[in-house]
Design an enzyme around this catalytic site. Sequence first.
Site, PDB file in Angstrom:
ATOM      1  N   GLU A  43     -11.295-116.615  -1.283  1.00  0.00           N
ATOM      2  CA  GLU A  43     -12.439-116.237  -2.119  1.00  0.00           C
ATOM      3  C   GLU A  43     -12.254-114.763  -2.410  1.00  0.00           C
ATOM      4  O   GLU A  43     -12.200-113.941  -1.501  1.00  0.00           O
ATOM      5  CB  GLU A  43     -13.751-116.509  -1.389  1.00  0.00           C
ATOM      6  CG  GLU A  43     -14.977-116.456  -2.295  1.00  0.00           C
ATOM      7  CD  GLU A  43     -15.679-115.112  -2.233  1.00  0.00           C
ATOM      8  OE1 GLU A  43     -15.584-114.360  -3.238  1.00  0.00           O
ATOM      9  OE2 GLU A  43     -16.287-114.811  -1.211  1.00  0.00           O
ATOM     10  N   CYS A  90     -19.809-110.330  -3.332  1.00  0.00           N
ATOM     11  CA  CYS A  90     -18.934-110.951  -4.328  1.00  0.00           C
ATOM     12  C   CYS A  90     -19.753-111.579  -5.439  1.00  0.00           C
ATOM     13  O   CYS A  90     -19.284-111.734  -6.564  1.00  0.00           O
ATOM     14  CB  CYS A  90     -18.057-112.022  -3.667  1.00  0.00           C
ATOM     15  SG  CYS A  90     -17.136-111.451  -2.238  1.00  0.00           S
TER      16      CYS A  90
END
Length: 541
Positions: free
Chosen positions: A293, A327
């Site tokens: 990720e 994020c």
Amino acid sequence: MNNISFSIKKPLNEKVLSYAPGCVEREELQKELSRQSSIVVDIPAVIGGKEVRTGDLVEVVMPHDHGHVLARFHRAGAAEIAAACSAAVAAQAEWMRVPWVERAAVFMKAAHLISDKYRFLLSAATMLGQSKNAYQAEIDAVAETADFLRMNAAFASEIYAGQPVSGHDQMNRLQYRPLEGFVFAVTPFNFTAIAANLPTAPALMGNTAVWKPATTSVLSNWYLMEILREAGLPDGVINFVPSKGSVCGQTVLQHKYMAGIHFTGSTGTFNWLWREVAANLEKYVSYPRLVGETGGKDFVFAFPSGNAEDISVALARGAFEYQGQKCSAASRAYIPRSLWPEIRRQLSDMVRSMKVGDVCDFGNFVNAVIDESAFDTITSCIDRAIESEDAVVVCGGTYDKSFGYFIDPTVIEVSDPRHELMETELFGPVLTVWVYDDDNVDEALALCDSTSPYALTGAVFARDRREIMHAMDRLSHAAGNFYINDKPTGAVVGQQPFGGGRGSGTNDKAGSHLNLLRWVTPRTIKETFSPARDYRYPFLE
């Protein structure tokens, strides 16, 4: 002999405490903050269950008071990292044979310790070491961490229960073996929960791990390691090696039993890891599993039918909680011209009311960015925007690193939809807005889809269901986590499995069974009760 068939049901999510004035948890957390602020912790590596002190000490400081040392960790070198790989390989032979329920019990006990005995310890360490306010630390270090550990046990239960059909003359089984080797877990600074999940998710499925924590989150990660050991994790299953990224990567990726990488961090670093794995393929026993990720440039797209107040609050929270160091943080917004004046007014009022400062002052909504490097990168972009003819600072734009790495929440309006600030991941408290004409919705959607190389999270605001459906279609691959009339942050384990595509990663959905499937290599077993006695089939007669 234990012949029970045991299953773990999906648990409720851990309750998030409020830390409102006058409550007991607020007082307990403040005591723990004071205690941790008064000590300096010595943090070793943990290899094969043994604490290793190299003497190569690195200081852990408070981002909001960078002159205050919280801890010193012993940085592992190539020799220690190689030893950690060997320890992981040795430990797997026994760990993979431990019944899955017993493995799950270790992590479920760790979840209990985190939500009970060590709740304030882990929250305070996350607040002081990673500069999170009390509520953000509670959501992350306690609730999400406990959720990962408990929910993953339930997901594993579902996976192991999945078996094929058998005929009357045979028995068919699926054996969910761990990978042949260890998993390299590379964890980020911004979420203590992710640091917990990346090594423990593979370990739950029978793998062992070499865990390299981010140097700016070693304090909370060390406490996680200690909690796992107290919960009964056997020696060598997870090996904790705070170290320099390049040294750790080069050493681990040379090992023949490097079976997988579980990564959260920058797109550039993940790309480097992928290339190095490809260059070393002949060295490995099996093809490594790569789960990552990575970056994000997450959007909020508002239709003219959207509600201005709803959009303003979503932008304020989505962009500036934890200083935009998520994020998933709202980083770019596409706002129709008809709504912009009201949104600009409301958003500016909210931002100007946000207090910035020390995490120990519970009145501060915004705290410090993680370190000087991040501070310099973010502020240089702000400075370029201030000097640019294509950008206007709506509010914020000021900063100071003399005491802590403080950047005031900043909103910038740009006239160019492909401005640097609409494309580049900043990982800081900066929201960039491009205003589009109301009758050019499709053009704005196309820009939203194509401007950024990332595809992690995104949000759409509209009243008309046809507009929502249209956005979902046009932005089909623009976000792995798609939000309707909500901010693009705050995914909850078990409710919104997390991950994105394009330059944002492999989209293996942490917080679901999908991620755990990446850490097993199934074997089909067929047992025949009546073996054939003749090679000839009836059609030959």
